[in-house]
Motif scaffolding. Structure first.
Motif, PDB file in Angstrom:
ATOM      1  N   ASN A   4       0.838  -1.206   0.000  1.00  0.00           N
ATOM      2  CA  ASN A   4       0.000   0.000   0.000  1.00  0.00           C
ATOM      3  C   ASN A   4       0.872   1.254   0.000  1.00  0.00           C
ATOM      4  OD1 ASN A   4      -2.405  -1.469   0.088  1.00  0.00           O
ATOM      5  ND2 ASN A   4      -2.393  -1.562   2.313  1.00  0.00           N
ATOM      6  N   CYS A   5       0.445   2.255  -0.785  1.00  0.00           N
ATOM      7  CA  CYS A   5       1.141   3.558  -0.860  1.00  0.00           C
ATOM      8  C   CYS A   5       1.023   4.260   0.495  1.00  0.00           C
ATOM      9  CB  CYS A   5       0.536   4.412  -1.971  1.00  0.00           C
ATOM     10  SG  CYS A   5       1.184   6.085  -2.066  1.00  0.00           S
ATOM     11  N   LEU A   6       2.109   4.858   0.975  1.00  0.00           N
ATOM     12  CA  LEU A   6       2.097   5.530   2.274  1.00  0.00           C
ATOM     13  C   LEU A   6       1.210   6.769   2.285  1.00  0.00           C
ATOM     14  CD1 LEU A   6       5.809   5.391   3.495  1.00  0.00           C
ATOM     15  CD2 LEU A   6       3.860   4.130   4.389  1.00  0.00           C
ATOM     16  N   ASN A  13       1.730  -2.903  -7.113  1.00  0.00           N
ATOM     17  CA  ASN A  13       2.549  -4.097  -7.352  1.00  0.00           C
ATOM     18  C   ASN A  13       4.016  -3.704  -7.335  1.00  0.00           C
ATOM     19  OD1 ASN A  13       0.359  -5.921  -7.724  1.00  0.00           O
ATOM     20  ND2 ASN A  13       0.085  -5.124  -9.811  1.00  0.00           N
ATOM     21  N   VAL A  14       4.813  -4.447  -6.550  1.00  0.00           N
ATOM     22  CA  VAL A  14       6.247  -4.147  -6.484  1.00  0.00           C
ATOM     23  C   VAL A  14       7.045  -5.435  -6.664  1.00  0.00           C
ATOM     24  CG1 VAL A  14       5.972  -2.137  -5.000  1.00  0.00           C
ATOM     25  CG2 VAL A  14       6.223  -4.390  -3.966  1.00  0.00           C
ATOM     26  N   LYS A  15       8.250  -5.235  -7.141  1.00  0.00           N
ATOM     27  CA  LYS A  15       9.152  -6.383  -7.278  1.00  0.00           C
ATOM     28  C   LYS A  15       9.690  -6.761  -5.889  1.00  0.00           C
ATOM     29  CE  LYS A  15      10.667  -5.002 -11.881  1.00  0.00           C
ATOM     30  NZ  LYS A  15      11.824  -4.582 -12.710  1.00  0.00           N
ATOM     31  N   PRO A  16       9.994  -8.010  -5.695  1.00  0.00           N
ATOM     32  CA  PRO A  16      10.539  -8.425  -4.387  1.00  0.00           C
ATOM     33  C   PRO A  16      11.799  -7.662  -4.007  1.00  0.00           C
ATOM     34  CG  PRO A  16       9.892 -10.343  -5.647  1.00  0.00           C
ATOM     35  CD  PRO A  16       9.758  -9.179  -6.576  1.00  0.00           C
ATOM     36  N   SER A  17      12.632  -7.352  -5.003  1.00  0.00           N
ATOM     37  CA  SER A  17      13.884  -6.651  -4.717  1.00  0.00           C
ATOM     38  C   SER A  17      13.649  -5.191  -4.308  1.00  0.00           C
ATOM     39  CB  SER A  17      14.808  -6.704  -5.932  1.00  0.00           C
ATOM     40  OG  SER A  17      14.175  -6.109  -7.045  1.00  0.00           O
ATOM     41  N   GLN A  18      12.434  -4.622  -4.624  1.00  0.00           N
ATOM     42  CA  GLN A  18      12.132  -3.216  -4.333  1.00  0.00           C
ATOM     43  C   GLN A  18      11.094  -3.075  -3.206  1.00  0.00           C
ATOM     44  OE1 GLN A  18      10.832  -1.539  -8.041  1.00  0.00           O
ATOM     45  NE2 GLN A  18      12.884  -1.601  -8.975  1.00  0.00           N
ATOM     46  N   GLU A  20      11.235  -3.125   0.035  1.00  0.00           N
ATOM     47  CA  GLU A  20      11.559  -2.289   1.186  1.00  0.00           C
ATOM     48  C   GLU A  20      11.662  -0.799   0.828  1.00  0.00           C
ATOM     49  OE1 GLU A  20      11.642  -3.065   4.293  1.00  0.00           O
ATOM     50  OE2 GLU A  20      11.186  -5.185   3.870  1.00  0.00           O
ATOM     51  N   ARG A  21      12.200  -0.516  -0.332  1.00  0.00           N
ATOM     52  CA  ARG A  21      12.432   0.906  -0.644  1.00  0.00           C
ATOM     53  C   ARG A  21      11.317   1.570  -1.443  1.00  0.00           C
ATOM     54  NH1 ARG A  21      15.113   1.545  -5.627  1.00  0.00           N
ATOM     55  NH2 ARG A  21      15.758  -0.409  -6.585  1.00  0.00           N
ATOM     56  N   LYS A  22      10.440   0.808  -2.104  1.00  0.00           N
ATOM     57  CA  LYS A  22       9.339   1.433  -2.843  1.00  0.00           C
ATOM     58  C   LYS A  22       8.191   1.654  -1.867  1.00  0.00           C
ATOM     59  CE  LYS A  22       6.639   1.180  -7.080  1.00  0.00           C
ATOM     60  NZ  LYS A  22       7.075   2.493  -7.562  1.00  0.00           N
ATOM     61  N   LYS A  23       7.818   2.924  -1.654  1.00  0.00           N
ATOM     62  CA  LYS A  23       6.806   3.267  -0.659  1.00  0.00           C
ATOM     63  C   LYS A  23       5.618   4.048  -1.230  1.00  0.00           C
ATOM     64  CE  LYS A  23      10.426   3.619   2.821  1.00  0.00           C
ATOM     65  NZ  LYS A  23      11.114   4.520   3.779  1.00  0.00           N
ATOM     66  N   TYR A  24       5.774   4.558  -2.458  1.00  0.00           N
ATOM     67  CA  TYR A  24       4.718   5.420  -3.012  1.00  0.00           C
ATOM     68  C   TYR A  24       4.331   4.935  -4.410  1.00  0.00           C
ATOM     69  CZ  TYR A  24       7.058   8.235   0.535  1.00  0.00           C
ATOM     70  OH  TYR A  24       7.645   8.655   1.684  1.00  0.00           O
ATOM     71  N   CYS A  25       3.085   5.264  -4.761  1.00  0.00           N
ATOM     72  CA  CYS A  25       2.602   4.839  -6.088  1.00  0.00           C
ATOM     73  C   CYS A  25       3.081   5.773  -7.196  1.00  0.00           C
ATOM     74  CB  CYS A  25       1.082   4.725  -6.082  1.00  0.00           C
ATOM     75  SG  CYS A  25       0.246   6.306  -5.747  1.00  0.00           S
ATOM     76  N   SER A  26       3.441   7.014  -6.825  1.00  0.00           N
ATOM     77  CA  SER A  26       3.892   7.986  -7.836  1.00  0.00           C
ATOM     78  C   SER A  26       4.748   9.063  -7.160  1.00  0.00           C
ATOM     79  CB  SER A  26       2.698   8.645  -8.525  1.00  0.00           C
ATOM     80  OG  SER A  26       1.940   9.398  -7.578  1.00  0.00           O
ATOM     81  N   ARG A  27       5.361   9.874  -7.966  1.00  0.00           N
ATOM     82  CA  ARG A  27       6.173  10.965  -7.427  1.00  0.00           C
ATOM     83  C   ARG A  27       5.297  12.011  -6.749  1.00  0.00           C
ATOM     84  NH1 ARG A  27      11.001  12.355 -11.758  1.00  0.00           N
ATOM     85  NH2 ARG A  27      12.059  10.331 -11.636  1.00  0.00           N
ATOM     86  N   ILE A  28       4.097  12.190  -7.259  1.00  0.00           N
ATOM     87  CA  ILE A  28       3.174  13.174  -6.652  1.00  0.00           C
ATOM     88  C   ILE A  28       2.870  12.773  -5.214  1.00  0.00           C
ATOM     89  CG2 ILE A  28       0.837  14.133  -6.776  1.00  0.00           C
ATOM     90  CD1 ILE A  28       1.007  13.817  -9.832  1.00  0.00           C
ATOM     91  N   CYS A  29       2.578  11.495  -5.008  1.00  0.00           N
ATOM     92  CA  CYS A  29       2.295  10.999  -3.665  1.00  0.00           C
ATOM     93  C   CYS A  29       3.527  11.147  -2.757  1.00  0.00           C
ATOM     94  CB  CYS A  29       1.865   9.533  -3.709  1.00  0.00           C
ATOM     95  SG  CYS A  29       0.093   9.350  -4.078  1.00  0.00           S
ATOM     96  N   LYS A  30       4.699  10.903  -3.307  1.00  0.00           N
ATOM     97  CA  LYS A  30       5.920  11.041  -2.524  1.00  0.00           C
ATOM     98  C   LYS A  30       6.109  12.481  -2.054  1.00  0.00           C
ATOM     99  CE  LYS A  30      10.930  10.393  -2.760  1.00  0.00           C
ATOM    100  NZ  LYS A  30      12.073   9.960  -3.588  1.00  0.00           N
ATOM    101  N   THR A  31       5.874  13.443  -2.982  1.00  0.00           N
ATOM    102  CA  THR A  31       6.029  14.864  -2.641  1.00  0.00           C
ATOM    103  C   THR A  31       5.027  15.286  -1.579  1.00  0.00           C
ATOM    104  OG1 THR A  31       6.796  15.307  -4.898  1.00  0.00           O
ATOM    105  CG2 THR A  31       6.076  17.189  -3.598  1.00  0.00           C
ATOM    106  N   GLU A  32       3.756  14.887  -1.767  1.00  0.00           N
ATOM    107  CA  GLU A  32       2.716  15.246  -0.799  1.00  0.00           C
ATOM    108  C   GLU A  32       3.026  14.678   0.591  1.00  0.00           C
ATOM    109  OE1 GLU A  32      -0.925  13.886  -2.454  1.00  0.00           O
ATOM    110  OE2 GLU A  32      -1.052  15.489  -3.970  1.00  0.00           O
TER     111      GLU A  32
END
Length: 275
Positions: A4-6, A13-18, A20-32
């Protein structure tokens, strides 16, 4: 793998290798998310200082390199401050000098750039100087006599002619009495008025008026409305026929017109003195 996006809690959907570090669905969500929950290291790395807006005193954060003598939280505060304190801005650059008034001889202060152009301390002194200058120029006029009434009056040297008149009325009277622009003296003179149009003129004149139903062919007024007989006009001037009255007085060359203004308009266009 799913996660789930923070920020928006959207499932992604995320790759197993990502995972831990993938936390957002998009850059917009990351910025907000980071704006609402700034990381701790941001505050540790930031060198911004808390200062007050010069106009509204609101607290704002600014980098040390962007802090000036006057600081504003937005463009509106800057504009309002400049309007309120415009007379005080850049006064350290102003260089004043003293200049002597040419009328009252008092010293007055002007900016350095007006040192050689400022001549008077006030509009009153300027007005007095203009009055003195006007009188000096007026004295250059020469007294002449009116060519018509012989009245003495003044004129500037550049406007003196062989004939000089004190008023437009005097000029008109003189020209009429001396016939300076009439008859052979006129620039449109063609040899004088023709008074005889041949033996058939009066009969042809009656025929033309009857043919035209006693109506002016230019403006449409009738003889009854006009109050007198209409004039009969030679379309091609009589003088151009060299005395051949038969050709000049043909019905096709004649037309009925009221004397004023239509007949006179025709002649003014022809610049002729022939009926």
């Amino acid at each position: 793998m799913k996660k789930n996006c923070l920020n928006c809690a959207k499932e992604i959907n995320v790759k197993p290798s990502q995972f831990e570090r993938k936390k957002y669905c998009s850059r917009i969500c990351k910025t907000e998310y980071q704006k609402s929950n700034p990381p701790q290291f941001w505050s540790e790395m930031s060198k911004k200082e808390l200062i007050s807006c010069t106009y509204c005193k609101q607290k704002i954060l600014r980098k040390p390199s962007n802090i000036n003598k006057t600081n504003f939280c937005n463009i509106n505060c800057k504009k309002l401050y400049q309007i309120q304190n415009g007379h005080l801005i850049n006064q350290h650059l102003r260089k004043d000098v003293e200049v002597k008034c040419l009328t009252c001889h008092q010293f007055f202060i002007v900016p350095k750039n007006r040192e050689h152009t400022a001549k008077f301390c006030s509009k009153g002194c300027l007005g007095k100087a203009n009055g003195i200058r006007g009188k000096e120029q007026y004295r250059k006029r020469i007294i002449v006599s009116c060519s018509n009434c012989h009245k003495k009056f003044e004129k500037t040297p550049s406007t003196i002619r062989k004939l000089n008149f004190c008023t437009g009325t005097c000029m008109s009277i003189y020209y009429v009495e001396k016939e300076l622009f009439s008859g052979a003296n006129s620039g449109t003179w063609t040899g004088g008025r023709v008074s005889y149009y041949g033996p058939n003129w009066y009969s042809q004149r009656r025929k033309v008026r009857a043919r035209d139903e006693y109506t002016c062919q230019d403006c449409g007024i009738t003889e009854a409305e006009y109050g007198q007989e209409l004039s009969v006009h030679h379309i091609i001037p009589f003088k151009q026929f060299n005395g051949d009255w038969k050709k000049a007085n043909q019905l096709s060359n004649l037309i009925s017109l009221c004397e004023f203004p239509c007949h006179r308009k025709r002649h003014s266009k022809m610049v002729d003195d022939i009926v």
